[in-house]
Design a protein around this motif. Structure first.
Motif, PDB file in Angstrom:
ATOM      1  N   ILE A  14       0.850  -1.182   0.000  1.00  0.00           N
ATOM      2  CA  ILE A  14       0.000   0.000   0.000  1.00  0.00           C
ATOM      3  C   ILE A  14       0.890   1.238   0.000  1.00  0.00           C
ATOM      4  O   ILE A  14       1.824   1.347   0.799  1.00  0.00           O
ATOM      5  N   ILE A  15       0.616   2.182  -0.890  1.00  0.00           N
ATOM      6  CA  ILE A  15       1.350   3.438  -0.941  1.00  0.00           C
ATOM      7  C   ILE A  15       0.452   4.538  -0.391  1.00  0.00           C
ATOM      8  O   ILE A  15      -0.591   4.841  -0.973  1.00  0.00           O
ATOM      9  N   CYS A  16       0.824   5.120   0.723  1.00  0.00           N
ATOM     10  CA  CYS A  16       0.014   6.176   1.314  1.00  0.00           C
ATOM     11  C   CYS A  16       0.901   7.028   2.218  1.00  0.00           C
ATOM     12  O   CYS A  16       1.575   6.511   3.104  1.00  0.00           O
ATOM     13  N   SER A  17       0.884   8.333   1.995  1.00  0.00           N
ATOM     14  CA  SER A  17       1.736   9.241   2.759  1.00  0.00           C
ATOM     15  C   SER A  17       1.006   9.908   3.912  1.00  0.00           C
ATOM     16  O   SER A  17       1.642  10.579   4.721  1.00  0.00           O
ATOM     17  N   VAL A  18      -0.313   9.739   3.977  1.00  0.00           N
ATOM     18  CA  VAL A  18      -1.112  10.417   5.003  1.00  0.00           C
ATOM     19  C   VAL A  18      -1.853   9.367   5.809  1.00  0.00           C
ATOM     20  O   VAL A  18      -2.511   8.493   5.239  1.00  0.00           O
ATOM     21  N   PRO A  19      -1.803   9.424   7.136  1.00  0.00           N
ATOM     22  CA  PRO A  19      -2.537   8.443   7.944  1.00  0.00           C
ATOM     23  C   PRO A  19      -4.042   8.599   7.788  1.00  0.00           C
ATOM     24  O   PRO A  19      -4.549   9.665   7.434  1.00  0.00           O
ATOM     25  N   GLU A  20      -4.727   7.523   8.054  1.00  0.00           N
ATOM     26  CA  GLU A  20      -6.184   7.508   7.928  1.00  0.00           C
ATOM     27  C   GLU A  20      -6.813   8.422   8.983  1.00  0.00           C
ATOM     28  O   GLU A  20      -6.565   8.261  10.170  1.00  0.00           O
ATOM     29  N   PRO A  21      -7.602   9.426   8.581  1.00  0.00           N
ATOM     30  CA  PRO A  21      -8.204  10.345   9.555  1.00  0.00           C
ATOM     31  C   PRO A  21      -9.123   9.617  10.539  1.00  0.00           C
ATOM     32  O   PRO A  21      -9.876   8.716  10.156  1.00  0.00           O
ATOM     33  N   ALA A  22      -9.060  10.027  11.785  1.00  0.00           N
ATOM     34  CA  ALA A  22      -9.834   9.356  12.822  1.00  0.00           C
ATOM     35  C   ALA A  22     -11.327   9.598  12.676  1.00  0.00           C
ATOM     36  O   ALA A  22     -12.139   8.795  13.151  1.00  0.00           O
ATOM     37  N   ASP A  23     -11.728  10.712  12.027  1.00  0.00           N
ATOM     38  CA  ASP A  23     -13.159  11.030  11.942  1.00  0.00           C
ATOM     39  C   ASP A  23     -13.834  10.410  10.722  1.00  0.00           C
ATOM     40  O   ASP A  23     -15.033  10.615  10.512  1.00  0.00           O
ATOM     41  N   PHE A  24     -13.101   9.655   9.907  1.00  0.00           N
ATOM     42  CA  PHE A  24     -13.712   8.977   8.769  1.00  0.00           C
ATOM     43  C   PHE A  24     -14.402   7.697   9.238  1.00  0.00           C
ATOM     44  O   PHE A  24     -13.915   7.004  10.134  1.00  0.00           O
ATOM     45  N   THR A  25     -15.517   7.378   8.619  1.00  0.00           N
ATOM     46  CA  THR A  25     -16.213   6.114   8.875  1.00  0.00           C
ATOM     47  C   THR A  25     -16.356   5.373   7.551  1.00  0.00           C
ATOM     48  O   THR A  25     -16.266   5.958   6.470  1.00  0.00           O
ATOM     49  N   TRP A  26     -16.637   4.069   7.654  1.00  0.00           N
ATOM     50  CA  TRP A  26     -16.549   3.210   6.475  1.00  0.00           C
ATOM     51  C   TRP A  26     -17.781   2.335   6.341  1.00  0.00           C
ATOM     52  O   TRP A  26     -18.377   1.927   7.341  1.00  0.00           O
ATOM     53  N   PRO A  27     -18.182   2.027   5.113  1.00  0.00           N
ATOM     54  CA  PRO A  27     -19.300   1.089   4.913  1.00  0.00           C
ATOM     55  C   PRO A  27     -18.911  -0.326   5.324  1.00  0.00           C
ATOM     56  O   PRO A  27     -17.728  -0.674   5.359  1.00  0.00           O
ATOM     57  N   GLN A  28     -19.900  -1.137   5.612  1.00  0.00           N
ATOM     58  CA  GLN A  28     -19.645  -2.499   6.103  1.00  0.00           C
ATOM     59  C   GLN A  28     -19.472  -3.476   4.946  1.00  0.00           C
ATOM     60  O   GLN A  28     -20.175  -4.470   4.840  1.00  0.00           O
ATOM     61  N   VAL A  29     -18.519  -3.181   4.061  1.00  0.00           N
ATOM     62  CA  VAL A  29     -18.333  -4.060   2.885  1.00  0.00           C
ATOM     63  C   VAL A  29     -16.898  -4.542   2.762  1.00  0.00           C
ATOM     64  O   VAL A  29     -16.567  -5.242   1.802  1.00  0.00           O
ATOM     65  N   PHE A  30     -16.036  -4.165   3.687  1.00  0.00           N
ATOM     66  CA  PHE A  30     -14.618  -4.459   3.539  1.00  0.00           C
ATOM     67  C   PHE A  30     -14.163  -5.651   4.369  1.00  0.00           C
ATOM     68  O   PHE A  30     -12.974  -5.814   4.634  1.00  0.00           O
ATOM     69  N   SER A  31     -15.095  -6.490   4.746  1.00  0.00           N
ATOM     70  CA  SER A  31     -14.727  -7.642   5.574  1.00  0.00           C
ATOM     71  C   SER A  31     -14.540  -8.920   4.769  1.00  0.00           C
ATOM     72  O   SER A  31     -13.998  -9.891   5.272  1.00  0.00           O
ATOM     73  N   ALA A  32     -14.986  -8.948   3.524  1.00  0.00           N
ATOM     74  CA  ALA A  32     -14.880 -10.148   2.692  1.00  0.00           C
ATOM     75  C   ALA A  32     -14.470  -9.753   1.272  1.00  0.00           C
ATOM     76  O   ALA A  32     -14.690  -8.609   0.836  1.00  0.00           O
TER      77      ALA A  32
END
Length: 681
Positions: free
Chosen positions: A394-412
């Motif tokens: 994974i290429i990412c220079s910025v950490p994941e913001p704490a106030d972001f929320t995510w849909p329930q689709v990334f478990s499978a």
């Protein structure tokens, strides 16, 4: 002489005659009742098309009378649909048809007591006998309409309460609205959703207004008109009116005039009722301030299929507040719910919302909203990629913001891949936007985040586009490693796209620059790319040499995954050279390396298994090849890789022919063709 006193004492009801003397008989009568049956419905507009499903639904809902609520955005043709359905069933309403617009041009609701007065007079009640109060008029309306076979069309209802008092006791009522009249639905009314016209019915409307010959003479321009109008009949009618008024101008010129988003709404508006802008302005003005802010922000979202999580990130908001806001926009017919948790704006609505934010919000605020959206999608893609291809970095220079929320689709795997596929256009558009706004690092990382999807689904044109954007972004950052990474990726995308000369040029330049810098890993990447170009061209000996040199460098660097990947390519080249035993050895080595990784890489393990099965099949080892190819097919199916799955089916078709099972061979070939036909390479 003094005038006689002309006064009546006491309470008197009815007519009164005062006279000094009367000769003969006196006859007293009230007003003569109106005997005309009201017929207030206008003629349905010409060019009506494409509403078969809605008409069937209305037939079902109104078979025995009742109330149908036609809900949809302004200008979608709700009134035209209602008039068409009511007109074709006029014989069912011998007691008349009533029609009222329930909203003023300003958007304010018409007082229901005023409409009741009009209806009562139309139904024969003398004006002097129409009560003055709402309650009395409602009661009389119910009495007058009881047992009547009436049709009532209530246009542009503002509230359920407004429409409810105007619904007769008997007969059929059709209500059009862009709002959620939950009170009517709770009382037994049924909803009929009216959406923009699909392409063919929209073209039929254009043909009806312009003539078939003019549309047939410029089919591409006509299709572009339909696209710009988004299937909204009001927009199509305005576009057609402009074309009719200028019969010597081409439709292509009209398309060019509408291509500018900022001018499009004005170009699709005329004085009077046919105005897309005024229709959308009225809907926008009805919204409270917080919904107007959300609406404007969504105008900056670059694609369809956004959820409450990204809407919350853009402003920012609490997710529950964003969800409530999106639902309210759906209720106002300014947004459409595609599926649970997924929404979109109609194209013209998006143009309107974008225009509003350009007019009302500052550039700094707009940039902040777009950047937060881009960062949300970047981290969402990373979450999906960790499930889809966990072995890939994974290429990412910025950490994941704490106030972001995510849909329930990334478990499978399957829902994560579906999410990536559904947001492919959005991610690509945000990559362009980030580069345009001079956020090169963000653009580079977004382009990189697209790769797992492009590898699995083989969207070749998008692979080239995203790699070109990523390369431009990497060059802007001055990061040589990022530049070479994207140049290698672009070269390989060009190979898959068939542009071998351009791919070779990139690969040679990359090889030279890597050797000058002493970058062994970059050298290996360039050599592998040259091998892929040679393999695509059929220069198999050169391909084998390049892949072998690549494998040696990667082995010396301890890059086990990369070595395994190039050994798959080497095995493919050896199979085509009929060096089957060597191909089997390299495929086994690839499978061993990839299976032993700390982070699983099932996709590439399956690729190694497939090429091992292919090598055994080429050597004549049917019993060895079958289980390998079936194993690979199962894995590709589970991972959603249609292209690789089709390849496994074709190898199994070859195997079936080797053993004389032609029926099984045809079955595998048919499955392969269907898989390839459903993908856009």
């Amino acid at each position: 002489m003094r005038d006689p006193d002309n006064a009546v004492s006491g309470l008197v009801e009815g007519p009164v005659v005062q006279a000094g003397s009367v000769h003969g008989n006196v006859y007293l009568t009230g007003p003569v009742p109106l005997t005309v049956v009201p017929a207030q419905l206008s003629t349905p507009p010409t060019g009506f098309a494409g509403r078969d499903a809605e008409l069937v639904r209305m037939d079902e809902v109104l078979r025995d009378g009742g109330v149908a609520v036609l809900k949809g955005p302004g200008g979608v043709g709700k009134t035209a649909l209602a008039l068409h359905w009511l007109d074709r069933g006029r014989e069912r309403f011998p007691d008349g048809q009533l029609h009222a617009d329930l909203a003023l041009p300003s958007g304010e609701p018409v007082a229901p007591e005023d409409v009741l007065g009009q209806f009562l007079r139309a139904l024969g009640v003398p004006a002097a006998q129409v009560p003055s109060g709402l309650a009395e008029r409602t009661a009389l309306y119910r009495s007058v309409t009881t047992g009547k076979a009436l049709a009532v069309l209530l246009d542009d209802a503002v509230s359920a309460a407004q429409a409810r008092v105007l619904t007769p006791v008997s007969g059929t009522t059709v209500v059009t609205t862009r709002r959620a009249l939950l009170g009517l639905l709770a009382g037994g009314a049924e909803i009929v959703t009216v959406e923009p016209l699909p392409v063919e019915p929209a073209l039929a409307l254009l043909r009806a207004r312009l003539g078939g010959e003019r549309v047939a003479a410029e089919p591409d321009a006509a299709s572009d008109l339909v696209r710009f109008c988004g299937g909204l009949p009001i927009a199509l009618c305005v576009a057609a009116a402009r074309a009719v008024a200028r019969p010597h101008r081409s439709l292509a010129r009209l398309v060019a005039e509408l291509s500018d988003e900022r001018a499009r709404l004005d170009g699709l508006s005329t004085e009077g009722d046919l105005s897309v802008r005024s229709t959308l302005d009225a809907a926008y003005d009805d919204l409270p301030a917080d919904l107007r802010r959300l609406y404007r922000a969504l105008g900056l979202h670059p694609g369809d299929g956004f959820g409450p999580e990204v809407a919350a990130a853009m402003l920012p908001l609490d997710v529950s507040a964003a969800q409530a806001g999106l639902d309210a926009l759906v209720d106002a017919s300014l947004a459409e719910e595609l599926d649970e948790g997924s929404y979109r704006l109609h194209e013209l609505v998006r143009v309107h919302a974008r225009g509003r934010t350009l007019d009302e919000d500052g550039e700094e605020e707009r940039a902040h909203i777009v950047r937060r959206a881009a960062r949300w999608y970047l981290h969402a893609a990373h979450r999906a990629n960790r499930v889809v291809m966990p072995a890939r970095g994974i290429i990412c220079s910025v950490p994941e913001p704490a106030d972001f929320t995510w849909p329930q689709v990334f478990s499978a795997h399957a829902p994560a891949l579906d999410w990536l596929s559904g947001h492919r256009a959005t991610l690509l558009a945000l990559t362009r936007e980030a580069l345009h706004r001079s956020w090169p690092r963000l653009a580079y990382e977004l382009a990189d985040a697209l790769q797992p999807l492009l590898i699995l689904h083989k969207h070749r044109e998008d692979a080239v586009a995203s790699s070109e954007l990523g390369l431009r972004a990497a060059e802007s950052t001055g990061d040589a490693t990022a530049r070479d990474r994207m140049r290698k990726r672009l070269a390989r995308a060009l190979v898959a796209h068939g542009d071998w000369a351009a791919a070779q040029e990139h690969a040679v330049d990359l090889l030279d620059s890597s050797r000058i810098r002493g970058d062994r890993r970059g050298e290996a990447g360039a050599l592998k790319t040259l091998g892929l170009v040679a393999l695509a061209r059929g220069d198999l000996a050169d391909a084998v040499t390049s892949f072998q040199e690549t494998a040696e460098i990667l082995r010396s660097l301890g890059r086990r995954r990369s070595e395994g990947l190039v050994l798959i390519n080497l095995s493919e080249a050896l199979v085509r050279l009929d060096r089957h035993r060597s191909a089997i050895e390299q495929a086994r080595r690839a499978r061993q390396l990839l299976s032993a990784l700390d982070d699983p890489d099932p996709y590439n393990v399956a690729r190694a298994v497939a090429v091992l099965g292919q090598a055994h099949l080429a050597e004549g080892g049917i019993s060895e090849a079958r289980p390998l190819l079936e194993q690979a097919l199962t894995t590709f199916a589970r991972l959603g890789s249609g292209h690789e799955r089709a390849g496994a089916h074709r190898l199994l078709a070859q195997l079936a022919r080797r053993i004389g099972d032609e029926e099984q061979a045809r079955s595998h070939e048919d499955l392969a063709r269907k898989l390839l036909a459903t993908r856009s390479w």
